[in-house]
Design a protein around this motif. Sequence first.
Motif, PDB file in Angstrom:
ATOM      1  N   ALA A 110      -9.725 -13.770 -31.937  1.00 37.34           N
ATOM      2  CA  ALA A 110      -9.668 -12.347 -31.581  1.00 37.34           C
ATOM      3  C   ALA A 110      -8.947 -12.157 -30.244  1.00 37.34           C
ATOM      4  O   ALA A 110      -8.201 -11.187 -30.069  1.00 37.34           O
ATOM      5  N   LEU A 111      -9.153 -13.085 -29.312  1.00 30.89           N
ATOM      6  CA  LEU A 111      -8.488 -13.010 -28.011  1.00 30.89           C
ATOM      7  C   LEU A 111      -6.970 -13.101 -28.178  1.00 30.89           C
ATOM      8  O   LEU A 111      -6.219 -12.444 -27.459  1.00 30.89           O
ATOM      9  N   LEU A 112      -6.522 -13.874 -29.159  1.00 33.59           N
ATOM     10  CA  LEU A 112      -5.078 -13.948 -29.433  1.00 33.59           C
ATOM     11  C   LEU A 112      -4.564 -12.575 -29.867  1.00 33.59           C
ATOM     12  O   LEU A 112      -3.446 -12.203 -29.553  1.00 33.59           O
ATOM     13  N   GLY A 113      -5.399 -11.851 -30.596  1.00 36.25           N
ATOM     14  CA  GLY A 113      -4.989 -10.543 -31.072  1.00 36.25           C
ATOM     15  C   GLY A 113      -5.136  -9.445 -30.028  1.00 36.25           C
ATOM     16  O   GLY A 113      -4.589  -8.362 -30.191  1.00 36.25           O
ATOM     17  N   ALA A 114      -5.869  -9.723 -28.964  1.00 39.15           N
ATOM     18  CA  ALA A 114      -6.125  -8.700 -27.942  1.00 39.15           C
ATOM     19  C   ALA A 114      -6.123  -9.318 -26.543  1.00 39.15           C
ATOM     20  O   ALA A 114      -7.170  -9.465 -25.925  1.00 39.15           O
ATOM     21  N   PRO A 115      -4.950  -9.722 -26.045  1.00 39.23           N
ATOM     22  CA  PRO A 115      -4.890 -10.290 -24.690  1.00 39.23           C
ATOM     23  C   PRO A 115      -5.432  -9.290 -23.669  1.00 39.23           C
ATOM     24  O   PRO A 115      -5.250  -8.083 -23.825  1.00 39.23           O
ATOM     25  N   ASN A 116      -6.117  -9.814 -22.650  1.00 38.58           N
ATOM     26  CA  ASN A 116      -6.698  -8.952 -21.629  1.00 38.58           C
ATOM     27  C   ASN A 116      -6.133  -9.300 -20.254  1.00 38.58           C
ATOM     28  O   ASN A 116      -6.697 -10.134 -19.548  1.00 38.58           O
ATOM     29  N   PRO A 117      -5.023  -8.658 -19.870  1.00 35.03           N
ATOM     30  CA  PRO A 117      -4.415  -8.978 -18.577  1.00 35.03           C
ATOM     31  C   PRO A 117      -5.263  -8.542 -17.381  1.00 35.03           C
ATOM     32  O   PRO A 117      -4.976  -8.918 -16.251  1.00 35.03           O
ATOM     33  N   ASP A 118      -6.339  -7.782 -17.621  1.00 34.88           N
ATOM     34  CA  ASP A 118      -7.210  -7.365 -16.521  1.00 34.88           C
ATOM     35  C   ASP A 118      -8.231  -8.434 -16.139  1.00 34.88           C
ATOM     36  O   ASP A 118      -8.908  -8.314 -15.123  1.00 34.88           O
ATOM     37  N   ASP A 119      -8.348  -9.471 -16.952  1.00 33.53           N
ATOM     38  CA  ASP A 119      -9.267 -10.576 -16.646  1.00 33.53           C
ATOM     39  C   ASP A 119      -8.508 -11.884 -16.878  1.00 33.53           C
ATOM     40  O   ASP A 119      -8.837 -12.662 -17.761  1.00 33.53           O
ATOM     41  N   PRO A 120      -7.449 -12.109 -16.088  1.00 33.20           N
ATOM     42  CA  PRO A 120      -6.540 -13.201 -16.416  1.00 33.20           C
ATOM     43  C   PRO A 120      -6.994 -14.566 -15.926  1.00 33.20           C
ATOM     44  O   PRO A 120      -7.783 -14.670 -14.981  1.00 33.20           O
ATOM     45  N   LEU A 121      -6.462 -15.578 -16.574  1.00 28.29           N
ATOM     46  CA  LEU A 121      -6.583 -16.940 -16.085  1.00 28.29           C
ATOM     47  C   LEU A 121      -5.192 -17.387 -15.639  1.00 28.29           C
ATOM     48  O   LEU A 121      -5.047 -18.148 -14.695  1.00 28.29           O
ATOM     49  N   ALA A 122      -4.183 -16.886 -16.348  1.00 31.62           N
ATOM     50  CA  ALA A 122      -2.788 -17.167 -15.981  1.00 31.62           C
ATOM     51  C   ALA A 122      -2.259 -15.906 -15.287  1.00 31.62           C
ATOM     52  O   ALA A 122      -1.787 -14.975 -15.930  1.00 31.62           O
ATOM     53  N   ASN A 123      -2.384 -15.886 -13.956  1.00 35.64           N
ATOM     54  CA  ASN A 123      -2.030 -14.668 -13.210  1.00 35.64           C
ATOM     55  C   ASN A 123      -0.577 -14.259 -13.392  1.00 35.64           C
ATOM     56  O   ASN A 123      -0.279 -13.077 -13.522  1.00 35.64           O
ATOM     57  N   ASP A 124       0.336 -15.233 -13.423  1.00 32.88           N
ATOM     58  CA  ASP A 124       1.759 -14.906 -13.580  1.00 32.88           C
ATOM     59  C   ASP A 124       2.002 -14.195 -14.912  1.00 32.88           C
ATOM     60  O   ASP A 124       2.730 -13.203 -14.977  1.00 32.88           O
ATOM     61  N   VAL A 125       1.355 -14.673 -15.957  1.00 37.79           N
ATOM     62  CA  VAL A 125       1.516 -14.055 -17.282  1.00 37.79           C
ATOM     63  C   VAL A 125       0.908 -12.651 -17.267  1.00 37.79           C
ATOM     64  O   VAL A 125       1.506 -11.700 -17.783  1.00 37.79           O
ATOM     65  N   ALA A 126      -0.245 -12.497 -16.633  1.00 41.09           N
ATOM     66  CA  ALA A 126      -0.901 -11.187 -16.568  1.00 41.09           C
ATOM     67  C   ALA A 126      -0.021 -10.184 -15.826  1.00 41.09           C
ATOM     68  O   ALA A 126       0.104  -9.028 -16.240  1.00 41.09           O
TER      69      ALA A 126
END
Length: 155
Positions: A110-126
């Motif tokens: 489900a996370l693949l279907g709904a990325p959450n840039p507000d709670d990132p682990l990869a800051n550059d990607v967010a």
Amino acid sequence: MAALPKRIIKETQRLVSDPVPGITATPSEENLRYFQVTIDGPSSSPYAKGRFDLELFLPDDYPMCAPKVRFLTKIYHPNIDKLGRICLDVLKDNWSPALQIRTILLSIQALLGAPNPDDPLANDVAVDWKSDEAKAIATAKEWTEKYAVPSTDSS
């Protein structure tokens, strides 16, 4: 090696006998707490047509603590870092012994279907995701084609 708890045996049997669509989890013959996992990217996501390899390990204190899961396939996603670690509440603070391997794998899918840039682990990607979502999605698709699409080469 200590005998596996009944719970792990039951969960493993269910994963094999009643697989989740788009997800496989196969225990290693050498260590039944270690699973090789594949998750198909959700069809409506930038990860569609991708098949992602993950590893899942059940620590000795499972189910009192969460399984360790990480992506082995490179992925461009704000909640998954370069080491394949996953930022997902149910793997951290929201873990509950009531959860099972299959629910964790469904949450990851489900996370693949709904990325959450507000709670990132990869800051550059967010940052990319928030500043230019279309470009970030295009990069995610590109990485999926490059790293996660099973080869159709039959040589």
